[in-house]
Design an enzyme around this catalytic site. Sequence first.
Site, short mmCIF file in Angstrom:
data_model
loop_
_atom_site.label_atom_id
_atom_site.label_comp_id
_atom_site.label_asym_id
_atom_site.label_seq_id
_atom_site.Cartn_x
_atom_site.Cartn_y
_atom_site.Cartn_z
N LEU A 137 0.65 -0.72 0.29
CA LEU A 137 -0.11 0.11 0.25
C LEU A 137 1.22 1.06 0.08
O LEU A 137 2.32 0.81 0.57
CB LEU A 137 -0.98 -0.09 1.33
CG LEU A 137 -2.18 -1.03 1.71
CD1 LEU A 137 -2.97 -0.99 2.88
CD2 LEU A 137 -2.95 -0.74 -0.18
N ASP A 138 0.98 2.08 -1.14
CA ASP A 138 0.95 3.74 -0.48
C ASP A 138 1.84 4.53 0.97
O ASP A 138 0.05 2.99 1.78
CB ASP A 138 0.52 4.65 -1.35
CG ASP A 138 -0.08 4.13 -2.83
OD1 ASP A 138 0.70 3.45 -3.21
OD2 ASP A 138 -0.54 5.18 -3.13
N ARG A 139 2.71 4.68 1.21
CA ARG A 139 2.77 5.32 3.13
C ARG A 139 1.44 6.27 2.85
O ARG A 139 1.28 5.35 4.79
CB ARG A 139 3.51 6.13 2.20
CG ARG A 139 4.06 7.02 3.77
CD ARG A 139 4.94 7.51 3.69
NE ARG A 139 6.25 7.67 2.83
CZ ARG A 139 7.27 6.82 4.60
NH1 ARG A 139 7.00 7.44 5.56
NH2 ARG A 139 8.13 6.69 3.23
N THR A 141 -2.08 5.27 2.63
CA THR A 141 -2.84 4.98 2.02
C THR A 141 -3.03 4.15 3.63
O THR A 141 -2.62 2.55 3.77
CB THR A 141 -2.97 3.37 0.81
OG1 THR A 141 -3.30 5.02 0.08
CG2 THR A 141 -4.20 3.22 0.59
N ARG A 238 -5.84 6.22 -6.93
CA ARG A 238 -5.42 7.18 -7.31
C ARG A 238 -5.57 8.13 -8.57
O ARG A 238 -5.94 9.33 -8.39
CB ARG A 238 -4.33 7.97 -5.79
CG ARG A 238 -4.47 7.82 -5.00
CD ARG A 238 -2.99 7.68 -4.09
NE ARG A 238 -2.71 8.14 -4.12
CZ ARG A 238 -0.63 8.91 -4.16
NH1 ARG A 238 -0.61 7.91 -3.11
NH2 ARG A 238 -0.98 9.87 -3.55
#
Length: 302
Positions: A137-139, A141, A238
């Site tokens: 996951l993105d930082r 998220t 996103r």
Amino acid sequence: MSRNNRYLKFTIKDSDKKIIRKFLEHHRFSSSQLHNLKNKGGQIFVNHKQRHFNFKMKTGDSLLIVLNGEQPSDLIEPMPGKVDVVYEDEYLLVVNKPPGLASLPAKARSSKTMANVVKYYLEKKHENSSIHLVTRLDRDTSGLMVFAKNSYTHSLLDQILHSEGFKKYYLALVYGQMDPASGLIDLPIGIDPKAFYLRAIDWQKGKDSKTMYETVENFKTASFLKLKLLTGRTHQIRVHLSAMGHPIIGDEMYSHQKDSRINRQALHCYELEIIHPVTKKLLKLTAPIPQDMVLLRSALKG
């Protein structure tokens, strides 16, 4: 035998391939896993007797595979931290990642990431602490992240990652209202020519990318969406939502605006449905909506 070793047990059925090598290939052991099993200390037992790849089994035999031990990578150093475990067995670990924590260390970073914390957690339990990240996951998220506990489980999960055997659902709060209220976003994503760390819709070189969405709730200036990923591109949700003109609230990178009501993108991986690659049971795992998104949602309700 140390707990670092992983056992796989099978009872041989009529319909199974009987030569051990053929049986393992049929059970999706890759050639590198067969190589490791043979040359790096793995073991094979049929009815408690050690056997080789060319041994022919019979219906009803019990086959025990002891996977070779794995050397954890030195690149990821174990660091103490909170691990919110949602599901764990001997094959996999699913955690609820908080926002603000990266999944894996960048090359030169010594800051704490989910991988460092999970490695520490596994070492504490005297388990194989090789990190096998299945989903990232993105930082900023939050939500469910899957780690495999050995390379065999990792490769099985990789094989089903973008299929109906591995469904990923997200919740997002976005600016404006989607029209239509639900549908499929099918736009190719590539690297943004302006910055390598950004992604953009790219009709020439972009990779096929698909996101399903449905509106759960509409507010005056925003809406609450449930999304299902059909492909797994970097920043996919996103980029897709911003391309539709409805960027995620708090996602400065793609909405190009700061939002005082939340200090990250309001995106959370809240549900996974995985057909367990070894036990074949259906896992339905959920992670509750984090507090900052709950507060944003009530602010939007006004």
